[in-house]
Design a protein around this motif. Sequence first.
Motif, PDB file in Angstrom:
ATOM      1  N   TYR A  33       0.828  -1.196   0.000  1.00 44.88           N
ATOM      2  CA  TYR A  33       0.000   0.000   0.000  1.00 44.88           C
ATOM      3  C   TYR A  33       0.869   1.254   0.000  1.00 44.88           C
ATOM      4  N   TYR A  35       0.100   5.284   1.285  1.00 48.09           N
ATOM      5  CA  TYR A  35      -0.771   6.269   1.916  1.00 48.09           C
ATOM      6  C   TYR A  35      -0.026   7.596   1.922  1.00 48.09           C
ATOM      7  N   GLN A  37      -0.023  11.620   3.944  1.00 44.39           N
ATOM      8  CA  GLN A  37      -0.532  12.450   5.035  1.00 44.39           C
ATOM      9  C   GLN A  37      -0.013  13.865   4.835  1.00 44.39           C
ATOM     10  N   VAL A  43      -4.336  10.441   7.655  1.00 45.12           N
ATOM     11  CA  VAL A  43      -3.665   9.578   6.695  1.00 45.12           C
ATOM     12  C   VAL A  43      -4.689   9.129   5.652  1.00 45.12           C
ATOM     13  N   MET A  89       3.695  13.625   3.689  1.00 51.41           N
ATOM     14  CA  MET A  89       4.425  12.432   4.122  1.00 51.41           C
ATOM     15  C   MET A  89       3.806  11.258   3.382  1.00 51.41           C
ATOM     16  N   PHE A  91       3.612   7.208   3.138  1.00 52.30           N
ATOM     17  CA  PHE A  91       3.877   5.977   3.869  1.00 52.30           C
ATOM     18  C   PHE A  91       3.630   4.773   2.971  1.00 52.30           C
ATOM     19  N   PHE A 101       3.673  -0.377   8.753  1.00 53.32           N
ATOM     20  CA  PHE A 101       4.023   0.868   8.073  1.00 53.32           C
ATOM     21  C   PHE A 101       5.523   1.099   8.079  1.00 53.32           C
ATOM     22  N   GLY A 102       6.004   1.661   6.978  1.00 60.00           N
ATOM     23  CA  GLY A 102       7.364   2.166   6.955  1.00 60.00           C
ATOM     24  C   GLY A 102       7.442   3.506   7.657  1.00 60.00           C
ATOM     25  N   PRO A 103       8.653   4.055   7.800  1.00 59.33           N
ATOM     26  CA  PRO A 103       8.827   5.309   8.540  1.00 59.33           C
ATOM     27  C   PRO A 103       8.400   6.540   7.759  1.00 59.33           C
TER      28      PRO A 103
END
Lengths: 110, 115
Positions: A33, A35, A37, A43, A89, A91, A101-103
């Motif tokens: 995925y 996403y 933000q 998000v 941001m 993600f 989730f990644g950072p």
Amino acid sequence: EPEVTQTPSHQVTQMGQEVILRCVPISNHLYFYWYRQILGQKVEFLVSFYNNEISEKSEIFDDQFSVERPDGSNFTLKIRSTKLEDSAMYFCASMAFRQFFGPGTRLTVL
Amino acid sequence: AQTVTQSQPEMSVQEAETVTLSCTYDTSENNYYLFWYKQPPSRQMILVIRQEAYKQQNATENRFSVNFQKAAKSFSLKISDSQLGDTAMYFCAFMKEGGSEKLVFGKGTKLTVNP
């Protein structure tokens, strides 16, 4: 615990330029995925990817966006011609039972 | 379409006390999952707790517990013995059951734990 990784952590680009955001999902996960933000907001889902094709995409994910899994490990999000409003941001997440989730990559479009 | 509503934009609590964050959702699905994610200033998304809709028992993870009311479509998060490190944005999220289903997030609650 295995992790999702994302590079770069921060990308600054000029409006109209192409950017590629990279993600390495957790190996043996099958669902991926993106996403985004926008600062101070919630998000939002962009796109899901399974079996080398898009499963679902949101209204945000227009023709300027594309995703790819070029080599069986990386998962990329490309924005062809960035706009100021693409600053956010981003993600990446991969899923097995739950989404990891990644950072995030902070994209700044000037 | 599913929606998630968090009616408390900001909350504060004293260290060591208990706080409850509210979340309601709207769906016609019967099978789904609910989540609370914590987002500290680093903006990393950290899973706090997960609830399967078919389970009547409320999920707990150490100091974090939920009050899941399926009929009322309510999913609140209780943080006991609040710590300074709990200061963060908290997002409630919904996901339909299925293979590649997406997360739908609420707008978040900014929690501040005061010393």
